[in-house]
Write a protein that holds these residues in place. Structure first.
Motif, PDB file in Angstrom:
ATOM      1  N   LEU A  82      -7.279  85.812 -35.136  1.00 31.29           N
ATOM      2  CA  LEU A  82      -8.152  84.738 -35.621  1.00 31.29           C
ATOM      3  C   LEU A  82      -8.326  83.621 -34.594  1.00 31.29           C
ATOM      4  N   GLY A  83      -7.645  83.752 -33.451  1.00 35.45           N
ATOM      5  CA  GLY A  83      -7.831  82.780 -32.378  1.00 35.45           C
ATOM      6  C   GLY A  83      -6.947  81.556 -32.451  1.00 35.45           C
ATOM      7  N   ARG A  84      -5.854  81.654 -33.168  1.00 36.99           N
ATOM      8  CA  ARG A  84      -4.954  80.516 -33.268  1.00 36.99           C
ATOM      9  C   ARG A  84      -4.428  80.128 -31.890  1.00 36.99           C
ATOM     10  N   THR A  85      -4.273  78.822 -31.654  1.00 35.83           N
ATOM     11  CA  THR A  85      -3.721  78.340 -30.382  1.00 35.83           C
ATOM     12  C   THR A  85      -2.515  77.432 -30.586  1.00 35.83           C
ATOM     13  N   GLY A  86      -2.398  76.822 -31.763  1.00 34.46           N
ATOM     14  CA  GLY A  86      -1.284  75.909 -32.020  1.00 34.46           C
ATOM     15  C   GLY A  86       0.011  76.662 -32.291  1.00 34.46           C
ATOM     16  N   ASP A  87       1.135  76.010 -31.989  1.00 31.95           N
ATOM     17  CA  ASP A  87       2.439  76.624 -32.188  1.00 31.95           C
ATOM     18  C   ASP A  87       2.690  76.954 -33.662  1.00 31.95           C
ATOM     19  N   LEU A  88       3.465  78.017 -33.882  1.00 28.38           N
ATOM     20  CA  LEU A  88       3.946  78.382 -35.212  1.00 28.38           C
ATOM     21  C   LEU A  88       5.467  78.316 -35.158  1.00 28.38           C
ATOM     22  N   THR A  89       6.080  77.564 -36.076  1.00 31.69           N
ATOM     23  CA  THR A  89       7.533  77.423 -36.089  1.00 31.69           C
ATOM     24  C   THR A  89       8.117  78.132 -37.303  1.00 31.69           C
ATOM     25  N   ILE A  90       9.115  78.973 -37.049  1.00 24.01           N
ATOM     26  CA  ILE A  90       9.796  79.706 -38.111  1.00 24.01           C
ATOM     27  C   ILE A  90      11.246  79.231 -38.164  1.00 24.01           C
ATOM     28  N   TYR A  91      11.701  78.858 -39.356  1.00 23.56           N
ATOM     29  CA  TYR A  91      13.067  78.394 -39.563  1.00 23.56           C
ATOM     30  C   TYR A  91      13.833  79.509 -40.272  1.00 23.56           C
ATOM     31  N   SER A  92      15.001  79.863 -39.732  1.00 21.58           N
ATOM     32  CA  SER A  92      15.719  81.012 -40.262  1.00 21.58           C
ATOM     33  C   SER A  92      17.207  80.918 -39.954  1.00 21.58           C
ATOM     34  N   VAL A  93      17.984  81.716 -40.664  1.00 26.55           N
ATOM     35  CA  VAL A  93      19.374  81.911 -40.276  1.00 26.55           C
ATOM     36  C   VAL A  93      19.392  82.636 -38.934  1.00 26.55           C
ATOM     37  N   ALA A  94      20.536  82.620 -38.265  1.00 25.99           N
ATOM     38  CA  ALA A  94      20.663  83.283 -36.962  1.00 25.99           C
ATOM     39  C   ALA A  94      20.387  84.782 -37.093  1.00 25.99           C
ATOM     40  N   GLY A  95      19.755  85.339 -36.068  1.00 19.75           N
ATOM     41  CA  GLY A  95      19.491  86.771 -36.034  1.00 19.75           C
ATOM     42  C   GLY A  95      18.024  87.122 -35.999  1.00 19.75           C
ATOM     43  N   LEU A  96      17.170  86.237 -36.473  1.00 16.72           N
ATOM     44  CA  LEU A  96      15.742  86.543 -36.507  1.00 16.72           C
ATOM     45  C   LEU A  96      15.166  86.679 -35.098  1.00 16.72           C
ATOM     46  N   GLU A  97      15.623  85.851 -34.188  1.00 15.35           N
ATOM     47  CA  GLU A  97      15.145  85.922 -32.798  1.00 15.35           C
ATOM     48  C   GLU A  97      15.386  87.315 -32.231  1.00 15.35           C
ATOM     49  N   THR A  98      16.554  87.872 -32.469  1.00 13.52           N
ATOM     50  CA  THR A  98      16.917  89.196 -31.959  1.00 13.52           C
ATOM     51  C   THR A  98      16.021  90.285 -32.518  1.00 13.52           C
ATOM     52  N   VAL A  99      15.643  90.143 -33.790  1.00 18.54           N
ATOM     53  CA  VAL A  99      14.842  91.166 -34.465  1.00 18.54           C
ATOM     54  C   VAL A  99      13.352  91.002 -34.190  1.00 18.54           C
ATOM     55  N   LEU A 100      12.863  89.768 -34.308  1.00 18.87           N
ATOM     56  CA  LEU A 100      11.418  89.529 -34.275  1.00 18.87           C
ATOM     57  C   LEU A 100      10.842  89.421 -32.868  1.00 18.87           C
ATOM     58  N   ARG A 101      11.602  88.856 -31.921  1.00 21.17           N
ATOM     59  CA  ARG A 101      11.040  88.625 -30.593  1.00 21.17           C
ATOM     60  C   ARG A 101      10.584  89.912 -29.906  1.00 21.17           C
ATOM     61  N   LYS A 109       1.845  90.694 -27.214  1.00 13.75           N
ATOM     62  CA  LYS A 109       2.223  90.209 -25.884  1.00 13.75           C
ATOM     63  C   LYS A 109       1.209  89.241 -25.296  1.00 13.75           C
ATOM     64  N   ASP A 110      -0.038  89.302 -25.751  1.00 12.66           N
ATOM     65  CA  ASP A 110      -1.064  88.374 -25.264  1.00 12.66           C
ATOM     66  C   ASP A 110      -1.332  87.249 -26.264  1.00 12.66           C
ATOM     67  N   ASN A 111      -0.342  86.957 -27.084  1.00 16.27           N
ATOM     68  CA  ASN A 111      -0.480  85.910 -28.105  1.00 16.27           C
ATOM     69  C   ASN A 111      -0.984  84.601 -27.493  1.00 16.27           C
ATOM     70  N   PRO A 112      -2.031  84.006 -28.060  1.00 16.11           N
ATOM     71  CA  PRO A 112      -2.525  82.739 -27.507  1.00 16.11           C
ATOM     72  C   PRO A 112      -1.744  81.524 -27.997  1.00 16.11           C
ATOM     73  N   PHE A 113      -0.725  81.745 -28.800  1.00 19.64           N
ATOM     74  CA  PHE A 113       0.074  80.621 -29.293  1.00 19.64           C
ATOM     75  C   PHE A 113       1.563  80.970 -29.218  1.00 19.64           C
ATOM     76  N   LYS A 114       2.393  79.947 -29.258  1.00 16.41           N
ATOM     77  CA  LYS A 114       3.837  80.135 -29.196  1.00 16.41           C
ATOM     78  C   LYS A 114       4.422  80.304 -30.596  1.00 16.41           C
ATOM     79  N   VAL A 115       5.362  81.235 -30.720  1.00 15.20           N
ATOM     80  CA  VAL A 115       6.136  81.377 -31.949  1.00 15.20           C
ATOM     81  C   VAL A 115       7.541  80.859 -31.651  1.00 15.20           C
ATOM     82  N   LYS A 116       7.872  79.733 -32.253  1.00 15.73           N
ATOM     83  CA  LYS A 116       9.187  79.123 -32.030  1.00 15.73           C
ATOM     84  C   LYS A 116      10.081  79.436 -33.228  1.00 15.73           C
ATOM     85  N   ILE A 117      11.296  79.861 -32.953  1.00 11.87           N
ATOM     86  CA  ILE A 117      12.238  80.199 -34.012  1.00 11.87           C
ATOM     87  C   ILE A 117      13.403  79.209 -33.969  1.00 11.87           C
ATOM     88  N   GLU A 118      13.531  78.430 -35.027  1.00 14.45           N
ATOM     89  CA  GLU A 118      14.597  77.437 -35.149  1.00 14.45           C
ATOM     90  C   GLU A 118      15.638  77.964 -36.136  1.00 14.45           C
TER      91      GLU A 118
END
Length: 304
Positions: A82-101, A109-118
């Motif tokens: 859809l052309g999103r450019t703004g950051d998306l922040t996901i809040y989670s318990v530890a482990g999501l970064e390992t699975v989702l990244r 891989k060509d995502n036009p926006f950042k996915v931040k995992i807190e």
């Protein structure tokens, strides 16, 4: 009154059925969308509820069981299309970064926006998000894996100015902000006009508590005390109480007991087991203890 409303996108448990999708919901706070959990099918229900993808910037994942997070990669992919450019922040318990990244790196891989995992500590009750409209605090829960719920507290708005009184006293524009913050007004003649004569109270701030997968635990009560709406999992009926204890879930009656102890205004049951073709039995059991109880359902929009 500005928006503070909940959209149910999915309220079933681990096994999807023709009745319910896996867990997901969206809280609209003054036209900012906050997603809570993201099971399979979430993005489709998001469209059915006519929600706007561009207003979604924050996602809260209660725990890493698939029925609460399998929808993330599909949603992220769609946002990129859809052309999103703004950051998306996901809040989670530890482990999501390992699975989702790795999924993001492979499929987006060509995502036009950042996915931040807190990450947050599910054993603590602490504020993990805060802005001018709302704060979000975690609720430690009792499940088979690290798990937390979330309570959203709307920020109290300033009182409303009484236009006729402002005009009567010919109050300068520069003084209005001070009055809304509780300052009295002093006229040129030295008369003190109390701010209470110039304003009316704002609407009470609202709150919403989400208790995802959890066994019965009274430890949540102080955190959710007085919430306007409590969503509490009610996976099982009383007849399956032993199964609820074994799997780290609650019965509808137990959810109602928590609502009663916490003095919440309304209880919404969800996370229904696929074994019940009709959730009325859960509603009936809960209402015996807490009459102000309703059932979650896909497409439901509850205004607080």
């Amino acid at each position: 009154m500005e928006k503070f409303e909940l959209d149910i996108l999915g309220c079933g448990s681990a096994t999807p059925t023709t009745l319910h999708n896996p867990s997901s919901q969206v809280l609209n706070v003054r036209d900012k969308l906050f997603m809570i959990d993201c099971g399979e099918g979430t993005q489709l229900q998001f469209r059915r509820n006519k929600l706007r993808f561009g207003r979604l910037n924050h996602i809260f994942i209660s725990h890493l069981h698939g029925d609460h997070c399998f929808g993330l990669i599909g949603l992220i992919s769609t946002l990129a299309l859809l052309g999103r450019t703004g950051d998306l922040t996901i809040y989670s318990v530890a482990g999501l970064e390992t699975v989702l990244r790795p999924e993001i790196d492979f499929f987006c891989k060509d995502n036009p926006f950042k996915v931040k995992i807190e990450t947050f500590d599910p054993k603590k009750s602490e504020v993990i998000y805060d802005d001018r409209s709302v704060s979000v605090k975690t609720i430690p829960l009792k499940h088979r894996v690290p798990c937390a719920g979330f309570i959203f507290h709307e920020k109290q708005k300033e009182p409303h100015l009484i236009a006729d009184m402002i005009k009567f006293y010919n109050i300068p524009l520069k003084e209005l902000a001070k009055i809304k913050q509780g300052a009295d007004f002093v006229t040129d003649e030295g008369k003190v006009v109390p701010y209470t004569h110039l304003t009316t109270p704002a609407e009470p701030a609202r709150s919403y508590a989400y208790c995802s997968d959890t066994a019965y635990s009274e430890k949540v009560v102080p955190v959710i005390e007085g919430a306007d709406l409590l969503y509490h999992e009610a996976t099982f009926a009383d007849s399956d109480a032993a199964r609820a204890k074994e799997t780290g879930h609650s019965t509808a009656r137990q959810a109602a007991q928590i609502a009663k102890l916490a003095n919440v205004k309304k209880l919404m049951l969800g996370h229904f087991s696929a074994r019940y073709p009709d959730n009325q039995v859960l509603l009936d059991e809960a209402r015996e203890i807490f009459p102000e109880t309703i059932l979650a359902n896909e497409g439901l929009r509850e205004k607080l």
